[in-house]
Design a protein around this motif. Sequence first.
Motif, PDB file in Angstrom:
ATOM      1  N   MET A   1      26.616  17.644  11.849  1.00 52.28           N
ATOM      2  CA  MET A   1      27.456  18.636  11.172  1.00 52.28           C
ATOM      3  C   MET A   1      27.779  19.779  12.137  1.00 52.28           C
ATOM      4  O   MET A   1      26.890  20.324  12.783  1.00 52.28           O
ATOM      5  N   ILE A   2      29.052  20.117  12.254  1.00 46.91           N
ATOM      6  CA  ILE A   2      29.482  21.230  13.091  1.00 46.91           C
ATOM      7  C   ILE A   2      29.908  22.370  12.177  1.00 46.91           C
ATOM      8  O   ILE A   2      30.838  22.238  11.382  1.00 46.91           O
ATOM      9  N   GLU A   3      29.194  23.480  12.280  1.00 46.90           N
ATOM     10  CA  GLU A   3      29.521  24.662  11.484  1.00 46.90           C
ATOM     11  C   GLU A   3      30.391  25.588  12.324  1.00 46.90           C
ATOM     12  O   GLU A   3      30.041  25.931  13.443  1.00 46.90           O
ATOM     13  N   LEU A   4      31.528  25.948  11.769  1.00 47.54           N
ATOM     14  CA  LEU A   4      32.488  26.748  12.524  1.00 47.54           C
ATOM     15  C   LEU A   4      32.042  28.200  12.571  1.00 47.54           C
ATOM     16  O   LEU A   4      31.797  28.811  11.534  1.00 47.54           O
ATOM     17  N   SER A   5      31.997  28.741  13.813  1.00 43.92           N
ATOM     18  CA  SER A   5      31.399  30.061  14.000  1.00 43.92           C
ATOM     19  C   SER A   5      32.290  31.053  14.718  1.00 43.92           C
ATOM     20  O   SER A   5      31.926  32.212  14.863  1.00 43.92           O
ATOM     21  N   GLY A   6      33.444  30.610  15.228  1.00 42.83           N
ATOM     22  CA  GLY A   6      34.279  31.493  16.024  1.00 42.83           C
ATOM     23  C   GLY A   6      33.993  31.429  17.504  1.00 42.83           C
ATOM     24  O   GLY A   6      34.632  32.119  18.300  1.00 42.83           O
ATOM     25  N   THR A   7      33.032  30.596  17.911  1.00 39.62           N
ATOM     26  CA  THR A   7      32.730  30.396  19.332  1.00 39.62           C
ATOM     27  C   THR A   7      32.643  28.895  19.610  1.00 39.62           C
ATOM     28  O   THR A   7      31.669  28.411  20.167  1.00 39.62           O
ATOM     29  N   MET A   8      33.680  28.173  19.236  1.00 39.82           N
ATOM     30  CA  MET A   8      33.650  26.723  19.340  1.00 39.82           C
ATOM     31  C   MET A   8      34.091  26.287  20.738  1.00 39.82           C
ATOM     32  O   MET A   8      34.708  27.028  21.488  1.00 39.82           O
ATOM     33  N   THR A   9      33.769  25.033  21.078  1.00 38.89           N
ATOM     34  CA  THR A   9      33.973  24.530  22.430  1.00 38.89           C
ATOM     35  C   THR A   9      34.887  23.314  22.435  1.00 38.89           C
ATOM     36  O   THR A   9      35.153  22.700  21.399  1.00 38.89           O
ATOM     37  N   VAL A  10      35.321  22.955  23.638  1.00 38.94           N
ATOM     38  CA  VAL A  10      36.074  21.708  23.811  1.00 38.94           C
ATOM     39  C   VAL A  10      35.258  20.530  23.291  1.00 38.94           C
ATOM     40  O   VAL A  10      35.784  19.620  22.642  1.00 38.94           O
ATOM     41  N   GLY A  11      33.955  20.539  23.564  1.00 37.25           N
ATOM     42  CA  GLY A  11      33.095  19.458  23.082  1.00 37.25           C
ATOM     43  C   GLY A  11      33.085  19.340  21.568  1.00 37.25           C
ATOM     44  O   GLY A  11      33.014  18.226  21.023  1.00 37.25           O
ATOM     45  N   ASP A  12      33.158  20.461  20.855  1.00 33.58           N
ATOM     46  CA  ASP A  12      33.219  20.422  19.396  1.00 33.58           C
ATOM     47  C   ASP A  12      34.506  19.737  18.930  1.00 33.58           C
ATOM     48  O   ASP A  12      34.486  18.918  17.999  1.00 33.58           O
ATOM     49  N   VAL A  13      35.614  20.072  19.561  1.00 35.61           N
ATOM     50  CA  VAL A  13      36.895  19.450  19.193  1.00 35.61           C
ATOM     51  C   VAL A  13      36.844  17.946  19.434  1.00 35.61           C
ATOM     52  O   VAL A  13      37.280  17.146  18.596  1.00 35.61           O
ATOM     53  N   VAL A  14      36.287  17.535  20.570  1.00 35.89           N
ATOM     54  CA  VAL A  14      36.200  16.114  20.894  1.00 35.89           C
ATOM     55  C   VAL A  14      35.320  15.386  19.885  1.00 35.89           C
ATOM     56  O   VAL A  14      35.652  14.288  19.424  1.00 35.89           O
ATOM     57  N   ALA A  15      34.188  15.991  19.529  1.00 37.79           N
ATOM     58  CA  ALA A  15      33.297  15.362  18.550  1.00 37.79           C
ATOM     59  C   ALA A  15      33.992  15.176  17.207  1.00 37.79           C
ATOM     60  O   ALA A  15      33.847  14.127  16.552  1.00 37.79           O
ATOM     61  N   LEU A  16      34.754  16.162  16.767  1.00 36.91           N
ATOM     62  CA  LEU A  16      35.478  16.046  15.504  1.00 36.91           C
ATOM     63  C   LEU A  16      36.617  15.044  15.625  1.00 36.91           C
ATOM     64  O   LEU A  16      36.883  14.273  14.691  1.00 36.91           O
ATOM     65  N   ALA A  17      37.296  15.020  16.768  1.00 39.60           N
ATOM     66  CA  ALA A  17      38.379  14.060  16.966  1.00 39.60           C
ATOM     67  C   ALA A  17      37.853  12.627  16.962  1.00 39.60           C
ATOM     68  O   ALA A  17      38.519  11.709  16.474  1.00 39.60           O
ATOM     69  N   ASP A  18      36.663  12.432  17.502  1.00 42.99           N
ATOM     70  CA  ASP A  18      36.067  11.098  17.559  1.00 42.99           C
ATOM     71  C   ASP A  18      35.392  10.700  16.260  1.00 42.99           C
ATOM     72  O   ASP A  18      34.907   9.563  16.138  1.00 42.99           O
ATOM     73  N   GLY A  19      35.312  11.617  15.307  1.00 41.27           N
ATOM     74  CA  GLY A  19      34.647  11.312  14.053  1.00 41.27           C
ATOM     75  C   GLY A  19      33.143  11.239  14.162  1.00 41.27           C
ATOM     76  O   GLY A  19      32.473  10.644  13.316  1.00 41.27           O
ATOM     77  N   HIS A  20      32.590  11.846  15.221  1.00 43.08           N
ATOM     78  CA  HIS A  20      31.143  11.802  15.433  1.00 43.08           C
ATOM     79  C   HIS A  20      30.395  12.868  14.640  1.00 43.08           C
ATOM     80  O   HIS A  20      29.161  12.881  14.633  1.00 43.08           O
ATOM     81  N   ALA A  21      31.115  13.772  14.006  1.00 45.45           N
ATOM     82  CA  ALA A  21      30.477  14.850  13.259  1.00 45.45           C
ATOM     83  C   ALA A  21      31.396  15.280  12.133  1.00 45.45           C
ATOM     84  O   ALA A  21      32.622  15.147  12.214  1.00 45.45           O
ATOM     85  N   ALA A  22      30.786  15.771  11.068  1.00 49.92           N
ATOM     86  CA  ALA A  22      31.544  16.405   9.985  1.00 49.92           C
ATOM     87  C   ALA A  22      31.619  17.899  10.277  1.00 49.92           C
ATOM     88  O   ALA A  22      30.917  18.429  11.142  1.00 49.92           O
ATOM     89  N   VAL A  23      32.504  18.582   9.557  1.00 53.89           N
ATOM     90  CA  VAL A  23      32.693  20.006   9.772  1.00 53.89           C
ATOM     91  C   VAL A  23      32.338  20.751   8.496  1.00 53.89           C
ATOM     92  O   VAL A  23      32.514  20.223   7.381  1.00 53.89           O
TER      93      VAL A  23
END
Length: 482
Positions: free
Chosen positions: A1-23
């Motif tokens: 699970m990726i919790e959005l905090s205002g300090t997100m990274t390229v890696g977070d975007v990739v993980a969400l794009a790949d479906g490896h994590a929920a938001v």
Amino acid sequence: MIELSGTMTVGDVVALADGHAAVSLPREVVDAVDRVHDGAAELSTRHATYGRTTGVGANRMAAIPTDDRDFGMRLLRSHSVDAGDPLCARTVRSMIAVRLIQLCVPGAGLDPAILTGLERMLNDDALPEVLQYASIGTGDLAALAGTALTLIGERPASAALTPMPPWGADSALPFMSSSALTVGRSCLAVDELNRLERASSVIYMLSFLALDGNPSTFSPVAARSAAAPHVDTVASRLRSLFADDRTERPPARIQDPYGLRVYPVAHASVVASLDSLVAQLERTMNSAQENPLFDVDGDQVIHHGAFYQAALSLELDGATLALALTAPITHSRIRMLNDPETNGGNAFLAADSDGSSGLMMVEYVAAGAIAEIRNAAQPASVGTLVLSRGAEEDATFASQGVLQLERSVAAYRVLLCCELVGAVRLLRQRGIVERFGGVLGRALAIAADLPRDEEDRDLRGDLATAETVLDELGRLIAAPPR
């Protein structure tokens, strides 16, 4: 699970794009967006507000009647025009992830229900269809307008999605006012290229050792003398890989050709450009850039040009140009691997010396990949267009810049495959594969499926096999520190 905090990274975007994590959306983020939404509604009753109380583009001087409840929907419908082939689901997810990350930074003044709608869209993988050709310049208007129509139920999603009520003028323009598709695609491209640049160092060292290169080229003294960013990062990496050779052997030459000798300097330009591009992407996705912005505490509506992606456009061009700079020296190593004056064996690493072609055509394929990289390296940031009857008199072409970077990355993969095939073949011919431990030993184990038959034959399968292992080779080396 990726919790959005205002300090997100390229890696977070990739993980969400790949479906490896929920938001997930923290309650405090939604509350902060809701506060600005309420404040924006009040501010817009006292201040003329672009896209709320006025039209947009060349219609910015046209006042919108206060009783026009359909203006927001008309804006979305009219801006949702795109054409061409559909983009892949991974790319669309990257766009949605970026837009959700951006909207968690309050300032746009839109309805917070839109954030939860995007959250559902991502987590349920209920995606809009986004086509290849759309707007260029002030934002990814068509892609985001179409996403809004999908959230509302006017366009189908790729899976079941409970439709939202129609949007008003408070949310239509703020939602579209973003380069989220360009940023998302850039995140995917830079993530892949970061792996490939590390794979390049592994493949370089295989070529270097197969050709008995002179290690002084990546010595600490040489790295310091380069006086350029990240040369020491690359040189240190190469020294570590060189130590995986468990035998002592003298270099074949006092001074190597450029393909071996200048790699630390040329490749450092790729590392530096990627580092800078990642930093710009992360600044962009964690900032409120919508026009207008609502400064509730300052009691003002800010009309601005912060959405103008000049910096991102230049960074994208820089990454593509860095690949174009380093590609020829990769081709130089491929030529060295094929040359009997440097490989110590047959021309083109053929099975015999009686006119066999061996890897001759692999060198030609590499040249074709370089031609594509060079073609894509024409800076997109020098382009310009005048749009909307002159209301928008320039465009940054950042959206074109990422397309050119994607083309370069694809061609760079081919170029690395060509070098890997030659390096492994020469190491095998010299019978020295078994002398390597550490990362290089693991790299050769990963590449063990490359065909061993050296007779003249169709080499398409060799390149295809090499392509399947590139990302794994890149993961053998830790990412350089930011």
